[in-house]
Design a protein around this motif. Structure first.
Motif, PDB file in Angstrom:
ATOM      1  N   LYS A 275      24.834  28.764 -20.504  1.00 52.82           N
ATOM      2  CA  LYS A 275      25.573  28.618 -21.757  1.00 52.82           C
ATOM      3  C   LYS A 275      25.107  27.403 -22.551  1.00 52.82           C
ATOM      4  CE  LYS A 275      29.698  30.782 -19.799  1.00 52.82           C
ATOM      5  NZ  LYS A 275      31.095  30.584 -19.363  1.00 52.82           N
ATOM      6  N   GLY A 276      24.283  26.569 -21.921  1.00 47.60           N
ATOM      7  CA  GLY A 276      23.758  25.398 -22.615  1.00 47.60           C
ATOM      8  C   GLY A 276      22.321  25.600 -23.047  1.00 47.60           C
ATOM      9  N   LYS A 277      21.475  24.642 -22.703  1.00 48.97           N
ATOM     10  CA  LYS A 277      20.090  24.664 -23.172  1.00 48.97           C
ATOM     11  C   LYS A 277      19.212  25.643 -22.393  1.00 48.97           C
ATOM     12  CE  LYS A 277      20.264  19.864 -24.761  1.00 48.97           C
ATOM     13  NZ  LYS A 277      19.671  18.517 -24.647  1.00 48.97           N
ATOM     14  N   LEU A 278      19.690  26.114 -21.236  1.00 45.49           N
ATOM     15  CA  LEU A 278      18.863  26.969 -20.408  1.00 45.49           C
ATOM     16  C   LEU A 278      18.725  28.379 -20.970  1.00 45.49           C
ATOM     17  CD1 LEU A 278      17.280  27.028 -17.731  1.00 45.49           C
ATOM     18  CD2 LEU A 278      19.374  27.775 -16.588  1.00 45.49           C
ATOM     19  N   ALA A 279      19.571  28.759 -21.922  1.00 43.33           N
ATOM     20  CA  ALA A 279      19.583  30.130 -22.434  1.00 43.33           C
ATOM     21  C   ALA A 279      18.218  30.542 -22.963  1.00 43.33           C
ATOM     22  CB  ALA A 279      20.642  30.276 -23.527  1.00 43.33           C
TER      23      ALA A 279
ATOM     24  N   ALA B 275      11.507  39.883 -24.676  1.00 40.19           N
ATOM     25  CA  ALA B 275      11.328  38.428 -24.784  1.00 40.19           C
ATOM     26  C   ALA B 275      11.859  37.912 -26.115  1.00 40.19           C
ATOM     27  CB  ALA B 275       9.849  38.083 -24.628  1.00 40.19           C
ATOM     28  N   LEU B 276      11.586  38.634 -27.205  1.00 43.68           N
ATOM     29  CA  LEU B 276      12.070  38.211 -28.525  1.00 43.68           C
ATOM     30  C   LEU B 276      13.589  38.310 -28.614  1.00 43.68           C
ATOM     31  CD1 LEU B 276       9.348  39.893 -30.772  1.00 43.68           C
ATOM     32  CD2 LEU B 276       9.482  37.502 -30.047  1.00 43.68           C
ATOM     33  N   VAL B 277      14.165  39.338 -28.005  1.00 46.32           N
ATOM     34  CA  VAL B 277      15.627  39.502 -28.034  1.00 46.32           C
ATOM     35  C   VAL B 277      16.299  38.415 -27.195  1.00 46.32           C
ATOM     36  CG1 VAL B 277      17.509  41.006 -27.283  1.00 46.32           C
ATOM     37  CG2 VAL B 277      15.590  41.965 -28.562  1.00 46.32           C
ATOM     38  N   PHE B 278      15.727  38.092 -26.039  1.00 48.82           N
ATOM     39  CA  PHE B 278      16.264  37.003 -25.211  1.00 48.82           C
ATOM     40  C   PHE B 278      16.294  35.705 -26.015  1.00 48.82           C
ATOM     41  CE2 PHE B 278      16.144  39.819 -21.782  1.00 48.82           C
ATOM     42  CZ  PHE B 278      16.559  39.213 -20.600  1.00 48.82           C
ATOM     43  N   PHE B 279      15.180  35.427 -26.708  1.00 52.34           N
ATOM     44  CA  PHE B 279      15.067  34.203 -27.502  1.00 52.34           C
ATOM     45  C   PHE B 279      16.064  34.226 -28.665  1.00 52.34           C
ATOM     46  CE2 PHE B 279      12.792  31.515 -30.680  1.00 52.34           C
ATOM     47  CZ  PHE B 279      12.760  30.342 -29.951  1.00 52.34           C
ATOM     48  N   TYR B 280      16.167  35.355 -29.332  1.00 55.23           N
ATOM     49  CA  TYR B 280      17.069  35.542 -30.476  1.00 55.23           C
ATOM     50  C   TYR B 280      18.533  35.355 -30.063  1.00 55.23           C
ATOM     51  CZ  TYR B 280      19.176  38.238 -34.417  1.00 55.23           C
ATOM     52  OH  TYR B 280      19.914  38.668 -35.495  1.00 55.23           O
ATOM     53  N   ALA B 281      18.901  35.933 -28.917  1.00 56.86           N
ATOM     54  CA  ALA B 281      20.294  35.888 -28.469  1.00 56.86           C
ATOM     55  C   ALA B 281      20.738  34.487 -28.072  1.00 56.86           C
ATOM     56  CB  ALA B 281      20.493  36.840 -27.288  1.00 56.86           C
ATOM     57  N   SER B 282      19.776  33.631 -27.695  1.00 57.73           N
ATOM     58  CA  SER B 282      20.146  32.272 -27.284  1.00 57.73           C
ATOM     59  C   SER B 282      20.815  31.507 -28.416  1.00 57.73           C
ATOM     60  CB  SER B 282      18.905  31.518 -26.794  1.00 57.73           C
ATOM     61  OG  SER B 282      17.985  31.309 -27.858  1.00 57.73           O
TER      62      SER B 282
ATOM     63  N   LYS C 155      25.212  31.777 -29.310  1.00 55.88           N
ATOM     64  CA  LYS C 155      25.387  30.393 -28.863  1.00 55.88           C
ATOM     65  C   LYS C 155      26.871  30.032 -28.796  1.00 55.88           C
ATOM     66  CE  LYS C 155      24.032  25.670 -30.076  1.00 55.88           C
ATOM     67  NZ  LYS C 155      23.323  24.835 -31.071  1.00 55.88           N
ATOM     68  N   GLY C 156      27.267  29.466 -27.651  1.00 55.84           N
ATOM     69  CA  GLY C 156      28.650  29.052 -27.483  1.00 55.84           C
ATOM     70  C   GLY C 156      29.593  30.156 -27.041  1.00 55.84           C
ATOM     71  N   HIS C 157      29.097  31.360 -26.892  1.00 52.18           N
ATOM     72  CA  HIS C 157      29.966  32.465 -26.459  1.00 52.18           C
ATOM     73  C   HIS C 157      30.390  32.228 -25.012  1.00 52.18           C
ATOM     74  CE1 HIS C 157      31.517  36.488 -25.742  1.00 52.18           C
ATOM     75  NE2 HIS C 157      31.346  36.772 -27.031  1.00 52.18           N
ATOM     76  N   ARG C 158      31.640  32.461 -24.722  1.00 55.23           N
ATOM     77  CA  ARG C 158      32.148  32.143 -23.380  1.00 55.23           C
ATOM     78  C   ARG C 158      31.570  33.064 -22.304  1.00 55.23           C
ATOM     79  NH1 ARG C 158      38.347  34.448 -23.061  1.00 55.23           N
ATOM     80  NH2 ARG C 158      38.034  36.393 -24.231  1.00 55.23           N
ATOM     81  N   TYR C 159      31.054  34.207 -22.699  1.00 55.51           N
ATOM     82  CA  TYR C 159      30.486  35.143 -21.731  1.00 55.51           C
ATOM     83  C   TYR C 159      28.965  35.270 -21.881  1.00 55.51           C
ATOM     84  CZ  TYR C 159      35.308  36.688 -20.981  1.00 55.51           C
ATOM     85  OH  TYR C 159      36.649  36.737 -20.689  1.00 55.51           O
TER      86      TYR C 159
ATOM     87  N   PHE D 182      26.414  50.414 -20.766  1.00 57.62           N
ATOM     88  CA  PHE D 182      27.876  50.494 -20.910  1.00 57.62           C
ATOM     89  C   PHE D 182      28.478  49.096 -21.024  1.00 57.62           C
ATOM     90  CE2 PHE D 182      31.813  50.070 -18.387  1.00 57.62           C
ATOM     91  CZ  PHE D 182      32.693  50.769 -19.197  1.00 57.62           C
ATOM     92  N   PHE D 183      28.039  48.189 -20.170  1.00 54.90           N
ATOM     93  CA  PHE D 183      28.557  46.820 -20.215  1.00 54.90           C
ATOM     94  C   PHE D 183      28.086  46.077 -21.465  1.00 54.90           C
ATOM     95  CE2 PHE D 183      28.775  47.583 -15.553  1.00 54.90           C
ATOM     96  CZ  PHE D 183      30.128  47.386 -15.411  1.00 54.90           C
ATOM     97  N   LEU D 184      26.875  46.356 -21.900  1.00 51.41           N
ATOM     98  CA  LEU D 184      26.358  45.672 -23.089  1.00 51.41           C
ATOM     99  C   LEU D 184      27.028  46.176 -24.365  1.00 51.41           C
ATOM    100  CD1 LEU D 184      22.587  45.567 -22.125  1.00 51.41           C
ATOM    101  CD2 LEU D 184      24.054  43.576 -22.500  1.00 51.41           C
ATOM    102  N   ILE D 185      27.239  47.486 -24.460  1.00 55.27           N
ATOM    103  CA  ILE D 185      27.920  48.029 -25.645  1.00 55.27           C
ATOM    104  C   ILE D 185      29.357  47.530 -25.710  1.00 55.27           C
ATOM    105  CG2 ILE D 185      28.722  50.158 -26.759  1.00 55.27           C
ATOM    106  CD1 ILE D 185      26.252  51.533 -25.529  1.00 55.27           C
ATOM    107  N   GLY D 186      30.005  47.466 -24.568  1.00 53.53           N
ATOM    108  CA  GLY D 186      31.392  46.983 -24.528  1.00 53.53           C
ATOM    109  C   GLY D 186      31.505  45.499 -24.255  1.00 53.53           C
ATOM    110  N   PHE D 187      30.455  44.747 -24.599  1.00 50.77           N
ATOM    111  CA  PHE D 187      30.447  43.312 -24.301  1.00 50.77           C
ATOM    112  C   PHE D 187      31.633  42.603 -24.942  1.00 50.77           C
ATOM    113  CE2 PHE D 187      28.921  38.964 -25.410  1.00 50.77           C
ATOM    114  CZ  PHE D 187      28.848  38.471 -24.118  1.00 50.77           C
ATOM    115  N   ASN D 188      31.948  42.955 -26.196  1.00 52.17           N
ATOM    116  CA  ASN D 188      33.133  42.377 -26.843  1.00 52.17           C
ATOM    117  C   ASN D 188      34.365  43.154 -26.378  1.00 52.17           C
ATOM    118  OD1 ASN D 188      31.600  40.499 -28.405  1.00 52.17           O
ATOM    119  ND2 ASN D 188      31.047  42.169 -29.797  1.00 52.17           N
ATOM    120  N   ASN D 189      34.738  42.942 -25.125  1.00 51.32           N
ATOM    121  CA  ASN D 189      35.753  43.790 -24.509  1.00 51.32           C
ATOM    122  C   ASN D 189      37.165  43.539 -25.019  1.00 51.32           C
ATOM    123  OD1 ASN D 189      36.387  41.352 -23.153  1.00 51.32           O
ATOM    124  ND2 ASN D 189      34.992  41.884 -21.496  1.00 51.32           N
TER     125      ASN D 189
END
Length: 767
Positions: free
Chosen positions: A23-27, A88-95, A99-103, A142-149
């Motif tokens: 959740k910090g700089k490692l994302a 790889a681009l999506v991983f980088f983009y999502a960081s 950012k700051g999301h509790r999950y 399924f878990f990714l689509i329902g991520f905002n549960n």
């Protein structure tokens, strides 16, 4: 190769243990895994470019022909490069996007599982292994689509996606088992040898039905398309990764992989042509009615998937090249557009194209991204989309249904051009609204990934040779072994294909300038919602739910007698069917021993005891009569020289009687609550079941005796287990696990009974 796949699962586990750091700089550092995998697959390209397929095999269940077999050829490497590169681009983009999301740690864990499952799916050379990864992609998505549960709409969308793709996966499993049974192997490359036999088999139609069910549900083909627009409730990185570049193309990959095995048949070709044609026209039209950026991109994605299915149905060598190029073209521009839509939503708080305009003034790199991606989606010259569009027209023009197929492709591309311009150009053109004056360029982690994808779309358009020999030609060889296709070029001279491209550009650009997006158009088609596939499926699900309630109330009433009654009727039906269709009834009396006076006497005692058991009103008398039946069977065992069975029967029967008596003392008084109809019904059911068992027991006498198993146990009991009692050795050594499981079941049952008795005693004490 196995380790490349397992690395994603391993990282998913590690992320959960180091959630605070993620959740910090490692994302952003998590990007190193997909980037490393992308580099690994790049190094495999020279081998596949030379026409070689890399094979890796690890034993799993060899006795059943199920192994961890992996194959890296042109088709699988194309998908692996898309999965890891865009990943790889999506991983980088999502960081930054999350950012700051509790999950956030949970998000990356799901994303790693999905990436690993997709890699496994693309590389699997065993259909059972492929199915395992296929289902893992459904579960992780399924878990990714329902991520905002916390959002009910997200939960509903994730359940809908899982229900549709999971149902298709169930049918796909049936198809794979049928394929393996007919071809005698679960290996895809070995099935190629049985291609002709599979197409001539009587169950070829069923194989296609099951295979198409899995592919069409996964790749959102009409009428199973409706789950994909709903899945846009997922965070934008998920939409860009799953619903443009990877997961939704799993069905396309499946069809492409089995094209050499099952393709070339009219059933295959015409089904794909019709399904893909309907899907691409229907969805392209719907994309022009949407005003939400992700809604536009969702329907244009469905149309592009329909186009790929359509081309696979065409089946020619030109069509296979068009499929290979368009897979890459679409992944590049659609992922870029999705990520751009995410930036706009992140910075402005809206995705409504009727409100977005003029943002080029405050987001120049993002505007450039949208422009380049839109131009590639439109097929403007010097973009990779132009090369892909020309190949599509080349394939349709040379088909036997050339005019019809070309007209459908041109119309679809005109509508997709309009949709691409709405998503990539409209938000950045015009005047900047007052509400967006304070909008600014976001962090580079948001705009660099889509810009790289958009630039690649132009680079490959100017220099298509960069992908031709190294990537596209090996893909074509995977789809159509031995195919000879022309090299990719930007310019092929003035010909009908160029004229069709010009017609597409003129029609799409004209439509964009003269038809502004409006909410009213979407509202105007709402009156057809009762007839939409989604509504019909939901109504069907409602009827199924009603049936489930009825079924549960009827068959799961909580009454033990009802359960026994239903089980006996079901078993009677199965036995009667088997006897009527698969048993040649006859009785060889020469195998029947002479009935002695002892047999007749014991038989008469058993009949009298059974009659007394069912007619008495005393539980104790009924138990006593049942014990008489058991002891009579003991005597029969003794008469026919089976003293060990007699002792076992005697012991069990004695213990059963004692337990029955102890329990009966705790029960209330005997009540006769059944009327004559119920008694008659139970009597008929019992008589039928008993008669069927008797017929089967008599029929067993006609079966030839095979003592191979018993001889094996007798010969090896002492040699292998050092035991002289064969029965004991079988239970403890040869079938030790069976005995262990049986003991475990008995212990669980005993604990359950003890808990219920203790609960009952505690309740009485409290009273």
């Amino acid at each position: 190769m196995l380790y490349a796949i397992l690395s994603g699962f391993l990282l998913a586990i590690l992320v959960l243990f180091f959630g605070k750091q993620v959740k910090g700089k490692l994302a952003a550092g998590l990007t190193l895994l997909p980037l490393g995998l992308f580099t690994y697959f790049l190094f495999l390209l020279p081998e596949t470019a030379n026409g070689n397929a890399l094979l890796f095999s690890y034993q799993w269940i060899p006795s059943m022909g199920i192994n961890l077999d992996f194959k890296a050829d042109g088709l699988s490497l194309l998908f692996c490069l898309l999965i890891s590169g865009i990943g790889a681009l999506v991983f980088f983009y999502a960081s930054y996007y999350l950012k700051g999301h509790r999950y956030l740690d949970r998000f990356y864990s799901y994303l790693c599982i999905f990436m690993a499952a997709m890699l496994g799916l693309a590389l699997s050379d065993n259909v059972i292994l492929l199915f395992v990864f296929w289902e893992l992609t459904s579960i992780s998505s399924f878990f990714l689509i329902g991520f905002n549960n916390d959002d009910p709409a997200s939960r509903k969308s994730s359940i809908m996606a899982l229900a549709v793709t999971g149902g298709g996966g169930f049918l796909l499993m049936a198809g794979f088992i049928l394929l393996g049974g007919i071809s005698g192997t679960y290996s895809i490359r070995e099935m190629l040898v049985s291609s002709a036999a599979l197409k001539e088999h009587a169950n070829y139609g069923w194989i296609l039905f099951f295979l198409f069910a899995g592919a069409f549900t996964k790749s959102a083909q009409f009428p199973f398309h409706f789950w994909l627009p709903g899945a846009m409730k997922a965070p934008t990185p998920v939409s860009a990764y799953l619903h443009s570049a990877t997961m939704v193309k799993a069905g396309i990959y499946l069809l492409a992989r089995f094209t050499p095995v099952l393709g070339g048949h009219p059933y295959w070709n015409y089904t794909l042509l019709i399904a893909g044609g309907i899907t691409m026209l229907y969805s392209a039209f719907h994309s022009t009615l949407r005003t939400d950026l992700k809604g536009i991109l969702a329907y244009s994605t469905i149309a592009a998937l329909g186009m790929l299915v359509f081309l696979l149905g065409a089946g020619s060598e030109q069509a296979m090249m068009a499929v290979a190029v368009f897979i890459l073209v679409h992944a590049l521009y659609k992922a870029a557009l999705f990520l751009t839509a995410g930036i706009l939503d992140h910075e402005t708080g809206t995705r409504d194209v009727t409100q977005l305009s003029g943002l080029r003034k405050v987001m120049k790199p993002v505007a450039l991204t949208g422009l380049l991606a839109a131009l590639s989606s439109a097929g403007i010259p010097l973009t990779f989309g132009f090369v892909g569009k020309d190949l599509i027209y080349e394939a349709t023009l040379h088909d036997s249904l050339g005019i019809l197929l070309t007209a459908a492709a041109v119309l679809t591309n005109i509508l997709l051009l309009y949709a691409g311009f709405l998503a990539g150009i409209k938000p950045f053109s015009g005047e900047l609204p007052e509400a967006f004056k304070n909008v600014h360029l976001p962090d580079m982690r948001l705009w660099v990934p889509p810009l790289l994808l958009a630039i690649l779309g132009v680079v490959y358009g100017i220099l298509p040779s960069l992908t031709d020999a190294s990537l596209m030609q090996p893909v074509v060889q995977s789809l159509s072994p031995g195919a000879v296709t022309a090299p990719l070029k930007v310019w092929h001279g003035v010909n009908p294909v160029l004229l069709l491209s010009g017609l597409t550009l003129a029609g799409g650009i004209g439509l964009y300038y003269y038809r502004r997006p409006a909410h009213s158009r979407l509202q105007s088609i709402r009156r057809y919602d009762p007839f939409s596939p989604e509504t019909l499926v939901l109504k069907g699900a409602g009827r199924f739910d009603d049936f489930s309630h009825w079924y549960t109330n009827k068959l799961h009433s909580g009454n033990l007698r009802s359960y026994v009654y239903i089980i006996v009727i079901f078993m009677s039906g199965l036995l009667a069917y088997k006897i009527a269709t698969g048993v040649n009834l006859y009785l060889d009396l020469s195998n029947v021993s002479r009935i002695s006076i002892y047999d007749a006497t014991i038989f008469c005692i058993i009949i009298v005891a059974i009659w007394k058991t069912i007619s008495t009103s005393s539980r104790i008398t009924a138990v006593a009569c049942m014990s008489v039946v058991g002891y009579c069977i003991c005597l029969l065992f003794v008469i026919y020289s089976a003293p060990d069975l007699a002792m076992t029967q005697f012991t069990i029967d004695t213990l059963t009687v004692i337990l029955f008596v102890l329990v009966l003392f705790r029960l209330p008084r005997f009540l006769r609550i059944n009327d004559r109809k119920v008694v008659l019904r139970d009597g008929i059911v019992s008589a039928v079941f008993g008669a069927l068992i008797s017929v089967i027991a008599l029929e067993v006498m006609n079966e030839p005796t095979n003592k191979e198993t018993s001889r094996y146990y007798a010969e090896n009991a002492y040699l292998m287990a050092k035991g002289k009692n064969v029965v004991n050795v079988m239970l403890v050594d040869f079938r030790g696990f069976d005995t262990l499981v049986e003991i475990t079941v008995l212990i669980i049952a005993a604990l359950g009974v003890y808990s219920l008795l203790k609960l009952r005693v505690s309740a009485i004490e409290k009273e």
